[in-house]
Design a protein around this motif. Sequence first.
Motif, PDB file in Angstrom:
ATOM      1  N   ARG A  24      87.133 176.112  18.444  1.00 57.05           N
ATOM      2  CA  ARG A  24      88.573 175.906  18.343  1.00 57.05           C
ATOM      3  C   ARG A  24      88.875 174.753  17.396  1.00 57.05           C
ATOM      4  O   ARG A  24      88.186 173.730  17.431  1.00 57.05           O
ATOM      5  CB  ARG A  24      89.134 175.596  19.731  1.00 57.05           C
ATOM      6  N   GLY A  25      89.888 174.910  16.565  1.00 60.77           N
ATOM      7  CA  GLY A  25      90.340 173.836  15.699  1.00 60.77           C
ATOM      8  C   GLY A  25      91.842 173.861  15.564  1.00 60.77           C
ATOM      9  O   GLY A  25      92.457 174.936  15.472  1.00 60.77           O
ATOM     10  N   SER A  26      92.464 172.693  15.569  1.00 64.90           N
ATOM     11  CA  SER A  26      93.914 172.623  15.395  1.00 64.90           C
ATOM     12  C   SER A  26      94.284 171.286  14.782  1.00 64.90           C
ATOM     13  O   SER A  26      93.559 170.301  14.892  1.00 64.90           O
ATOM     14  CB  SER A  26      94.634 172.800  16.740  1.00 64.90           C
ATOM     15  N   ASN A  27      95.444 171.277  14.134  1.00 67.54           N
ATOM     16  CA  ASN A  27      95.949 170.033  13.551  1.00 67.54           C
ATOM     17  C   ASN A  27      97.424 170.240  13.206  1.00 67.54           C
ATOM     18  O   ASN A  27      97.923 171.377  13.185  1.00 67.54           O
ATOM     19  CB  ASN A  27      95.162 169.633  12.302  1.00 67.54           C
ATOM     20  N   GLY A  28      98.104 169.163  12.952  1.00 71.13           N
ATOM     21  CA  GLY A  28      99.508 169.215  12.592  1.00 71.13           C
ATOM     22  C   GLY A  28     100.023 167.837  12.256  1.00 71.13           C
ATOM     23  O   GLY A  28      99.306 166.837  12.358  1.00 71.13           O
ATOM     24  N   ILE A  29     101.254 167.784  11.845  1.00 67.09           N
ATOM     25  CA  ILE A  29     101.907 166.507  11.563  1.00 67.09           C
ATOM     26  C   ILE A  29     103.336 166.607  12.061  1.00 67.09           C
ATOM     27  O   ILE A  29     103.997 167.632  11.869  1.00 67.09           O
ATOM     28  CB  ILE A  29     101.829 166.164  10.058  1.00 67.09           C
ATOM     29  N   ASN A  30     103.814 165.557  12.725  1.00 69.16           N
ATOM     30  CA  ASN A  30     105.118 165.616  13.383  1.00 69.16           C
ATOM     31  C   ASN A  30     106.206 164.862  12.628  1.00 69.16           C
ATOM     32  O   ASN A  30     106.964 165.431  11.874  1.00 69.16           O
ATOM     33  CB  ASN A  30     105.003 165.107  14.821  1.00 69.16           C
ATOM     34  N   GLU A  31     106.273 163.559  12.819  1.00 70.73           N
ATOM     35  CA  GLU A  31     107.434 162.805  12.346  1.00 70.73           C
ATOM     36  C   GLU A  31     107.176 161.988  11.085  1.00 70.73           C
ATOM     37  O   GLU A  31     108.057 161.252  10.639  1.00 70.73           O
ATOM     38  CB  GLU A  31     107.900 161.859  13.460  1.00 70.73           C
ATOM     39  N   ALA A  32     105.997 162.062  10.495  1.00 63.67           N
ATOM     40  CA  ALA A  32     105.639 161.142   9.416  1.00 63.67           C
ATOM     41  C   ALA A  32     106.322 161.474   8.096  1.00 63.67           C
ATOM     42  O   ALA A  32     106.356 160.629   7.189  1.00 63.67           O
ATOM     43  CB  ALA A  32     104.124 161.141   9.223  1.00 63.67           C
ATOM     44  N   LEU A  33     106.852 162.677   7.931  1.00 66.68           N
ATOM     45  CA  LEU A  33     107.381 163.089   6.637  1.00 66.68           C
ATOM     46  C   LEU A  33     108.907 163.115   6.609  1.00 66.68           C
ATOM     47  O   LEU A  33     109.509 163.865   5.844  1.00 66.68           O
ATOM     48  CB  LEU A  33     106.834 164.470   6.253  1.00 66.68           C
ATOM     49  N   SER A  34     109.532 162.315   7.418  1.00 63.23           N
ATOM     50  CA  SER A  34     110.990 162.312   7.475  1.00 63.23           C
ATOM     51  C   SER A  34     111.583 161.491   6.348  1.00 63.23           C
ATOM     52  O   SER A  34     111.161 160.357   6.091  1.00 63.23           O
ATOM     53  CB  SER A  34     111.457 161.760   8.827  1.00 63.23           C
TER      54      SER A  34
ATOM     55  N   LEU B  34      92.196 168.426  16.618  1.00 65.29           N
ATOM     56  CA  LEU B  34      91.354 168.769  17.768  1.00 65.29           C
ATOM     57  C   LEU B  34      90.298 169.772  17.318  1.00 65.29           C
ATOM     58  O   LEU B  34      90.614 170.789  16.702  1.00 65.29           O
ATOM     59  CB  LEU B  34      92.186 169.376  18.903  1.00 65.29           C
ATOM     60  N   ASP B  35      89.038 169.461  17.613  1.00 69.39           N
ATOM     61  CA  ASP B  35      87.932 170.390  17.391  1.00 69.39           C
ATOM     62  C   ASP B  35      87.202 170.554  18.705  1.00 69.39           C
ATOM     63  O   ASP B  35      86.873 169.558  19.375  1.00 69.39           O
ATOM     64  CB  ASP B  35      86.967 169.867  16.326  1.00 69.39           C
ATOM     65  N   GLY B  36      86.958 171.779  19.086  1.00 69.10           N
ATOM     66  CA  GLY B  36      86.312 171.992  20.375  1.00 69.10           C
ATOM     67  C   GLY B  36      85.499 173.264  20.415  1.00 69.10           C
ATOM     68  O   GLY B  36      85.618 174.147  19.559  1.00 69.10           O
ATOM     69  N   THR B  37      84.633 173.345  21.403  1.00 71.81           N
ATOM     70  CA  THR B  37      83.851 174.550  21.663  1.00 71.81           C
ATOM     71  C   THR B  37      83.986 174.907  23.138  1.00 71.81           C
ATOM     72  O   THR B  37      84.202 174.040  23.989  1.00 71.81           O
ATOM     73  CB  THR B  37      82.366 174.356  21.322  1.00 71.81           C
ATOM     74  N   GLU B  38      83.840 176.180  23.400  1.00 68.11           N
ATOM     75  CA  GLU B  38      83.862 176.671  24.775  1.00 68.11           C
ATOM     76  C   GLU B  38      82.799 177.756  24.892  1.00 68.11           C
ATOM     77  O   GLU B  38      82.729 178.655  24.048  1.00 68.11           O
ATOM     78  CB  GLU B  38      85.237 177.236  25.130  1.00 68.11           C
ATOM     79  N   GLN B  39      81.989 177.653  25.921  1.00 65.92           N
ATOM     80  CA  GLN B  39      80.926 178.633  26.118  1.00 65.92           C
ATOM     81  C   GLN B  39      80.984 179.175  27.539  1.00 65.92           C
ATOM     82  O   GLN B  39      81.349 178.462  28.488  1.00 65.92           O
ATOM     83  CB  GLN B  39      79.550 178.005  25.856  1.00 65.92           C
ATOM     84  N   ARG B  40      80.619 180.434  27.653  1.00 66.00           N
ATOM     85  CA  ARG B  40      80.577 181.068  28.969  1.00 66.00           C
ATOM     86  C   ARG B  40      79.331 181.942  29.066  1.00 66.00           C
ATOM     87  O   ARG B  40      79.029 182.727  28.160  1.00 66.00           O
ATOM     88  CB  ARG B  40      81.830 181.914  29.212  1.00 66.00           C
ATOM     89  N   LEU B  41      78.623 181.815  30.176  1.00 65.61           N
ATOM     90  CA  LEU B  41      77.480 182.651  30.496  1.00 65.61           C
ATOM     91  C   LEU B  41      77.767 183.336  31.820  1.00 65.61           C
ATOM     92  O   LEU B  41      78.119 182.677  32.807  1.00 65.61           O
ATOM     93  CB  LEU B  41      76.207 181.821  30.596  1.00 65.61           C
ATOM     94  N   ALA B  42      77.647 184.664  31.845  1.00 70.03           N
ATOM     95  CA  ALA B  42      77.997 185.424  33.047  1.00 70.03           C
ATOM     96  C   ALA B  42      76.926 186.453  33.345  1.00 70.03           C
ATOM     97  O   ALA B  42      76.268 186.977  32.440  1.00 70.03           O
ATOM     98  CB  ALA B  42      79.349 186.111  32.871  1.00 70.03           C
ATOM     99  N   GLY B  43      76.784 186.744  34.620  1.00 64.49           N
ATOM    100  CA  GLY B  43      75.902 187.810  35.075  1.00 64.49           C
ATOM    101  C   GLY B  43      76.481 188.466  36.312  1.00 64.49           C
ATOM    102  O   GLY B  43      77.241 187.849  37.059  1.00 64.49           O
ATOM    103  N   TYR B  44      76.128 189.732  36.531  1.00 61.06           N
ATOM    104  CA  TYR B  44      76.690 190.449  37.682  1.00 61.06           C
ATOM    105  C   TYR B  44      75.711 191.501  38.182  1.00 61.06           C
ATOM    106  O   TYR B  44      74.789 191.923  37.470  1.00 61.06           O
ATOM    107  CB  TYR B  44      78.008 191.125  37.309  1.00 61.06           C
TER     108      TYR B  44
END
Length: 931
Positions: free
Chosen positions: A501-511, A575-585
């Motif tokens: 996952r990756g995200s970024n942005g800018i809010n009030e700095a360019l007013s 924000l940079d992140g990873t998410e992993q899931r291991l499943a068995g049934y």
Amino acid sequence: MSIILNRAGARLLAGTALILAMQIPSFAHAGETAHDAAATLADIDQNRDASDIVVSGQRQAIKKVQDEQLDSKSLVTIVSGEELRAQPQQNLADLLTRIPGLSSSVSQGFNMAATGEAQYVSIRGLDTSYNAYQFDGVRLAQTDQNNRAISMNLLSPFSLAEVRVDKAPTAAQDGDAIAGIIDFVTASPFALPDHYFQVRTQGQVNGRAAARDQDSLGGTAQIETAQTFDNFGVYASAYYGKKNVYGEATTMHKDYVKYDNNVPGSIRDNLDNAFGRGVSWNVYQNKIERFGGTLNLEYKGDAFTLYSRSTYGEYRLKSWMDQTAIRQVDLSSNQINPNPGGGMYDADGYVAIYGVGGSNYFRTEHNKQRLFTTKLGGDVTISDRASADFYGAYSKGRNEYPFRLQAKYQTPAYIGGDNTGTATFQLITSNNDAIAPRVVLDDAARAYLTDFSNFKETYSTVQFQHVEESKGEGAVNFHYKLADQGLSAIHAGAKFETADRGSNGINEALSYDFSGDNIPTLDQAPGELVTEYMHGGAQIPFFIYDHDYIEGQARELSLSKLATVDPDVLNEQKLDGTEQRLAGYITADLTSGGLSVVPGLRFEHNRFKATYWQSEDDGTTDTSHFVTSTKSYNQWLPSVIASYRPDDSTVYRLSVRKSYTRPAFGLLVGPTNITYDVQTIDGKPVRTIKSISVPNPDLDVTTAWNVDGSLEIAGSGTDFFSVAAYYKRLSHIWFATSTDSTLVGIPSQGSDNIEVTSNDSSGKGDVYGVELFGRYSFKNLPGVFDGLGLQASLTLQRADATIAITRGADNQPVREKRRMPQAPQVMLNAELFYNHGPVSAALNYNYSGNKLADVRNPQPDTYMQPVSMMNFTANYSISERFTVGVAVENLLNASNYWATYGENSALLSVDRSGGYIETGRNYFLNLSYRM
């Protein structure tokens, strides 16, 4: 609204009539042949002997999914792609409300409600983040920051063979699906006729835009083909669509204040004591583009099958909002507020607001969304008892707002008289009409507020943000058959899933804030006046900026500041992140006569890791830096599903299972979100922090025990009846909705009285309800009435949770019972359909009751008022291959969005929550040609 019909609907319907009139002489004989063939097809809904049914087209697809529902191991509701494509809409969120227990919702945080389309789908009284979403069995990449919902904007009914909603999945399926699993299944080349080729086109007119002399036209084209060569098959589909939608909205300008300040408690405790501080009128111009395609390859051998399924979709929105408002503004230095201390209340404690201003505000919400999924897999027969299937898959999504522009013109305060000295004119808002509130004006105030030379530009600012995720997964499943009765089969499998996952942005700095002696005024800006407006019109004439002018100004003055922005500012939303899931049934099939029982156990291990910017500034030293957080969850998920089939057309089901839902990245970790309030004082904008939302890394997963029971009965033809009841007991509930970027958590007062909110997962809740569905074709009707039928579904439900609303004097959580967000208590879908000879038609009505949108404090909670929609569609088969049709969406010209503060309709919401929105009717001309 007759204007809309005259300019748009009549134009389109007249064109359709002309097409038919020109064709009748030349295809009279072909029409008779088509009539005979269609009449034979219509017998499917009249013939009670299933073995003699001749099935074709939409009815064949309906019958096929009914048979799949009956044969399913679990409680599944399926709608065919043919049935979806027969409706006038092309947005899946709206289309899926035909399924019992499903409702749609929309986010107005980014003006999406004004597009006239819903974005999200809710199952059985739970917000969309409780769903699991798949495309051909592949979990879709998630691009919403604060929830796990998937926007339906990216998905099209084109190329879909069916949509499966599994409301009680077995242990063989993903366990993070408290509400259920929605799987969008694309077409197989072997399920279509040999050398299949079809073209669909659609022309569209937005009636509201046509009535306002704005861009109103749109259209869609789709082509698909299926080719088989012995054991190898290819299916390909591509589509492109473009539409214009013109929306109008009335909202309150700011949150309500107390009318009588002597009344104890907050406004939420006494809604009759609420006082509005002005009214806003909004116009939305939206240009929507959708395009994408699907490519499926399949090979069928004697002992194994291989397949590849790939889909790409892109959604592009150009959204411009123009707002005019009469509102509270601060006084200038030469104006005197006579209230004690210069506040809002007079000496007796009653509200007396001095300082009435006009504003003209502009915002863009241009949006791009992309989603790609691909899956490569197969199945193999190991022996006469053993088999296996496997796949690897990849999904990538991106959601971005590349240019979010805000600009505003505003007048100085009007106070009466010569506009100096002690104020005498008060701001009074009348709510006599709940959807059209008005500000009380005298002639002098009206003249001042409608003079565009009094409107001075205050600021221009640009923001941007994006979220993207890449997800990979692989799974293998083994199946071993033991016997026909007793313990008949055992199934086991494993799955691994990883996401970046990756995200970024800018809010009030360019007013860019305007100041000095040469501030632009509204009368100098290029644009146009729109004089027509819904429900009595706006009190200030609507001025719509020239888009190129206002966006060019923002690029020159605001966006140009990006080169000089502090580098730390560019990290604040990263924000940079990873998410992993291991499943068995493991599951088993137990069979005894008509009874089958599927017990199962699933285990899932989840791990999060995220790196984000942590702001740490004590006023003297800035030590802001990147930090990393981790979190893991383990879940054991038992289930038992029993089905009893006394005959081939009846099945009883009972299911008990445990499930869970994971918090989204933005709820656990990530940057702090700050909400700003902007006031103009002495002609200058002053920005203050209103509230702060802080992620909570200690959030638990929400878990649920689910009990489902149902009865399904297939009748003759496509007749079908079902009843289902369900109950869910939820623990560790958090309220973070898919329709608002604001987290719903426990607020506390920080420094300078700023409200600091962090989400909480200590809530408990219950969901229970009943679903009814029926489809019936009337038998033995005379003449032209032959072919009439009814289809209807009704869901009655309750979804409540006890959650922390605020903090008491001891700083401990205060808990109250609330309806769960996005959970209407009543959902109704009814359709009168007609199939006779070459003619098919349907009149569909959909109703969704009111629902909680978000929990607020001390302001009242936000509710969505009931929404209803009536659509009409009619088609004529000119030949076996060529069909022409017309459709009208929103036949009753109803509002498509209505947000209020409090459960009743008295208090209209502010514009960021949507207020009251209409987008009018849409008219369609459809053409289809099949080889």
